[in-house]
Scaffold this active site. Structure first.
Site, PDB file in Angstrom:
ATOM      1  N   ASP A  32      24.147 -41.531  12.690  1.00 39.54           N
ATOM      2  CA  ASP A  32      23.672 -42.508  11.717  1.00 39.54           C
ATOM      3  C   ASP A  32      23.934 -41.925  10.329  1.00 39.54           C
ATOM      4  O   ASP A  32      23.323 -40.936   9.932  1.00 39.54           O
ATOM      5  CB  ASP A  32      22.171 -42.756  11.926  1.00 39.54           C
ATOM      6  N   HIS A  33      24.866 -42.577   9.597  1.00 37.17           N
ATOM      7  CA  HIS A  33      25.283 -42.022   8.303  1.00 37.17           C
ATOM      8  C   HIS A  33      24.184 -42.085   7.255  1.00 37.17           C
ATOM      9  O   HIS A  33      24.275 -41.440   6.197  1.00 37.17           O
ATOM     10  CB  HIS A  33      26.518 -42.766   7.793  1.00 37.17           C
ATOM     11  N   ARG A  34      23.106 -42.844   7.506  1.00 39.43           N
ATOM     12  CA  ARG A  34      21.989 -42.869   6.571  1.00 39.43           C
ATOM     13  C   ARG A  34      21.249 -41.543   6.563  1.00 39.43           C
ATOM     14  O   ARG A  34      20.559 -41.211   5.595  1.00 39.43           O
ATOM     15  CB  ARG A  34      21.026 -43.997   6.932  1.00 39.43           C
TER      16      ARG A  34
END
Length: 420
Positions: free
Chosen positions: A393-395
């Site tokens: 998850d790039h967040r």
């Protein structure tokens, strides 16, 4: 004296459950700890035990969806007076106060009639009588009913609720005629004379659908690596040779769970969960293992896997997988995971991409171990190779974080003694 049996909150975020069936009937004697009824939740179906000794005097909710804290039954405890049960029944008959709707719910809901006439589920409700003020009365509906309505394109304003104070329950929405969900194409028609099998979604499959939809909205990326499994396979063989009679035989995946847990302890950004406006990095790796159970995909959790030996992990895995396939998992078995491993190697799948398991920020897809040609010191050789794909998850995770984790994991797989 009577004791009220209320629907318990089995885990964080649980708001309702479905009473499937009662394991005792009215008039039966029950002891504390006896299985009393079967409850279906978004995660598991499990038996709920009685928390008091006595006689099951009255079943208030024979089956169906109810809110957390609602009274399900009355147990007449030993030495109760004659007047206790009627008083308790009177209390049980009183409707539970409805939860205050959120601002988002209120803005999305249509006004409901204050005193609706009796109609069948799914039949449009009659127009509301004029009110003294112009504010609409929010619809009362359970969270599960709202989600099913969204999925099926059902307008809750046209559904007659059968719950307390006209509250709309999941079964009310299921009986209502479905509309076309926004942007969803219509279902293809069956060929003439062809019988179509209709499979109703269970609570677990509904949860799977919800989680996968949530995962699809996350900005994810994938990183892939290959690792030489020769030393890991040799370690597993040595563990099998030292196995005591009757003990659980460790699998390749048990070895991987141990190595992944050790790698997670060294890379905090990957051992994390995403919670709205914050990232929660966990000090202890609790590794979930994806299990294909008859009722659907479940992810039981092996807790504090980094501190366990491979043999202890094997015993925990055997227990969890066995209970998953017997539909005996509890909420506690499924909560608290910080990372998930999905292994399809036993099906011969060489490489695949796993879908994120929210709120976790990473999941590892493990393929089959296959002999492949490799070059070592300029010479051609054959080695057992496994392909790994990490979905992030790039967040919460940057590419460098995921790459560093995989670098450590590959080093541990190729020299597993470093983790023992």
């Amino acid at each position: 004296m009577s004791t009220e049996v209320k629907l318990p909150r089995l885990g964080q975020g649980m708001e309702s459950g479905v009473v499937v069936r009662w394991l005792k009937k009215e008039g039966d004697h029950v002891s504390k700890g006896d299985p009393l009824y079967e409850l279906d939740t978004e995660k598991v179906t499990q038996e709920i035990e009685a928390d008091a000794d006595g006689v099951l005097a009255k079943i208030v909710v024979p089956e169906g969806e109810v809110e957390v804290g609602a009274t399900l039954a009355l147990i007449e405890t030993d030495g109760a007076g004659d007047g206790a049960a009627p008083a308790a029944e009177s209390r049980a008959a009183e409707p539970e106060p409805a939860a205050e709707p959120t601002a988002a719910d209120a803005s999305a809901e249509a006004p409901a009639a204050p005193e609706p006439t009796r109609t069948s589920p799914g039949e449009p409700a009659p127009p509301a009588e004029p009110r003294g003020d112009s504010r609409p009365t929010p619809l009362k509906a359970s969270p599960l009913a709202r989600r099913i309505a969204r999925e099926r394109g059902v307008d809750l304003a046209n559904v007659r609720g059968t719950g307390p104070d006209g509250r709309i329950l999941a079964e009310d929405v299921e009986k209502a005629p479905a509309g076309a969900p926004s942007g969803a194409p219509g279902a293809p028609a069956a060929a003439p004379g062809e019988e179509v099998e209709v499979v109703q979604l269970t609570s677990i499959r509904k949860t799977i659908a919800k989680r996968l939809t949530e995962a699809w909205t996350a900005p994810v990326f994938q990183l892939g690596v290959s690792a030489d499994m020769a030393e890991a396979l040799a370690l597993r063989e040595r563990l099998v040779e030292r196995l005591e009679e009757g003990d659980v035989k460790p699998t390749v995946n048990d070895v991987l769970v141990k190595l992944v847990a050790v790698a997670l302890a060294r890379h905090a950004p990957v051992n994390a969960t995403f919670a709205g406006e914050e990232i929660q990095r966990h000090p202890t790796p609790h590794v979930g293992i994806a299990v294909a159970a008859p009722q659907g995909l479940v992810v039981p959790v092996i807790r504090d896997a980094g501190r366990l030996t491979v043999q202890e992990i094997a015993r925990a895995r055997a227990d969890l997988v066995g209970r998953a396939r017997d539909n005996k998992l509890t909420f506690a078995d499924l909560e608290g995971g910080t990372f998930t491993i999905s292994n399809l190697g036993m099906f011969g799948v060489e490489q695949f991409t796993a879908v994120l398991n929210p709120p976790q920020v990473a999941i590892l897809a493990v393929g089959a171990v296959k002999d492949e040609a490799v070059v070592r010191d300029g010479d051609l050789d054959v080695a057992p190779i496994v392909h790994l794909v990490l979905t992030c998850d790039h967040r919460a995770i940057d590419g460098a974080d995921g790459a560093a984790f995989l670098q450590t994991l590959v080093a541990l797989i190729e020299q597993p003694t470093l983790a023992l």
